[in-house]
Enzyme design. Structure first.
Site, short mmCIF file in Angstrom:
data_model
loop_
_atom_site.label_atom_id
_atom_site.label_comp_id
_atom_site.label_asym_id
_atom_site.label_seq_id
_atom_site.Cartn_x
_atom_site.Cartn_y
_atom_site.Cartn_z
N HIS A 184 13.99 48.82 -13.32
CA HIS A 184 14.05 47.71 -14.27
C HIS A 184 12.67 47.48 -14.89
CE1 HIS A 184 15.55 44.04 -16.14
NE2 HIS A 184 14.32 43.58 -15.94
N GLY A 203 15.42 42.26 -32.48
CA GLY A 203 16.82 42.14 -32.09
C GLY A 203 17.13 42.65 -30.70
N HIS A 219 16.21 45.17 -20.56
CA HIS A 219 15.95 46.32 -19.68
C HIS A 219 15.63 47.45 -20.66
CE1 HIS A 219 17.19 48.90 -15.98
NE2 HIS A 219 16.78 49.76 -16.93
N HIS A 267 15.37 50.28 -23.08
CA HIS A 267 16.36 51.30 -23.46
C HIS A 267 15.97 51.90 -24.79
CE1 HIS A 267 17.74 47.34 -24.84
NE2 HIS A 267 18.25 47.94 -25.91
P1 5GP Z 1 19.37 46.04 -28.14
O1 5GP Z 1 20.05 45.12 -29.11
O2 5GP Z 1 18.85 45.27 -26.93
O3 5GP Z 1 18.33 46.93 -28.74
O4 5GP Z 1 20.48 47.06 -27.64
C1 5GP Z 1 21.43 46.75 -26.68
C2 5GP Z 1 22.58 47.68 -26.91
O5 5GP Z 1 23.40 47.64 -25.76
C3 5GP Z 1 23.47 47.30 -28.10
O6 5GP Z 1 23.50 48.38 -29.02
C4 5GP Z 1 24.83 47.03 -27.46
O7 5GP Z 1 25.91 47.48 -28.26
C5 5GP Z 1 24.74 47.78 -26.14
N1 5GP Z 1 25.52 47.21 -25.07
C6 5GP Z 1 25.57 45.89 -24.71
N2 5GP Z 1 26.39 45.73 -23.65
C7 5GP Z 1 26.86 46.97 -23.34
C8 5GP Z 1 27.74 47.46 -22.32
O8 5GP Z 1 28.26 46.72 -21.48
N3 5GP Z 1 27.99 48.79 -22.30
C9 5GP Z 1 27.44 49.63 -23.21
N4 5GP Z 1 27.75 50.92 -23.10
N5 5GP Z 1 26.58 49.22 -24.17
C10 5GP Z 1 26.30 47.90 -24.24
ZN ZN Z 2 17.56 45.98 -15.42
#
Ligand code: 5GP
Ligand code: ZN
Length: 114
Positions: free
Chosen positions: A46, A93, A98, A100
């Site tokens: 994490h 956004g 965590h 990614h």
């Molecule tokens: P961020 O907006 O933080 O850059 O990206 C988070 C990403 O995680 C988003 O594109 C969203 O669609 C994806 N996401 C959120 N919850 C889940 C989930 O439960 N499973 C999967 N596979 N993707 C998720």
């Molecule tokens: Zn985490």
């Protein structure tokens, strides 16, 4: 982290379409894809975001980028092109706290991003 969605997926407890696992890295398809290929790559550890990356994460970052390149090839976008994005904080956004990396490909992408 108990309440972290991506820690759950990393531990195998979450519901995710996992496409790659190693000792340190997990990759799975985004639930709300923004391109024909939209894969998320995460460290099992994490780490809150790119803000929290430390010197000791060097090998991990190399593995994350090498895995992105491998998955781009495996998903047939290595020649057409692909993008790696990591969002940090509210203006970018970031919705999951965590670290990614989004691997996006399979369609032309605009620059600058919206
Ligand atoms: P961020 O907006 O933080 O850059 O990206 C988070 C990403 O995680 C988003 O594109 C969203 O669609 C994806 N996401 C959120 N919850 C889940 C989930 O439960 N499973 C999967 N596979 N993707 C998720
Ligand atoms: Zn985490």
């Amino acid at each position: 982290m108990e309440d972290c969605l991506f820690c759950k997926i990393a531990s195998g407890a979450g519901d995710a379409d996992v496409v790659h696992v190693s000792d340190n890295v997990v990759a799975f398809r985004d639930i709300n894809p923004q391109a024909p290929v939209h894969i998320l790559l995460i460290p099992k550890e994490h780490i809150e975001s790119a803000r929290s990356v430390k010197d000791r994460h060097g090998d991990l970052l190399v593995e994350l980028f090498a895995t992105a390149a491998h998955l781009a090839k495996a998903n047939d976008v290595d020649r057409s092109g692909w993008r790696v994005v990591t969002n940090v904080g509210p203006d970018a956004g970031q919705s999951v706290h965590h670290l990614h990396f989004h691997l996006l490909g399979g369609r032309p992408m605009k620059w600058p991003p919206g």
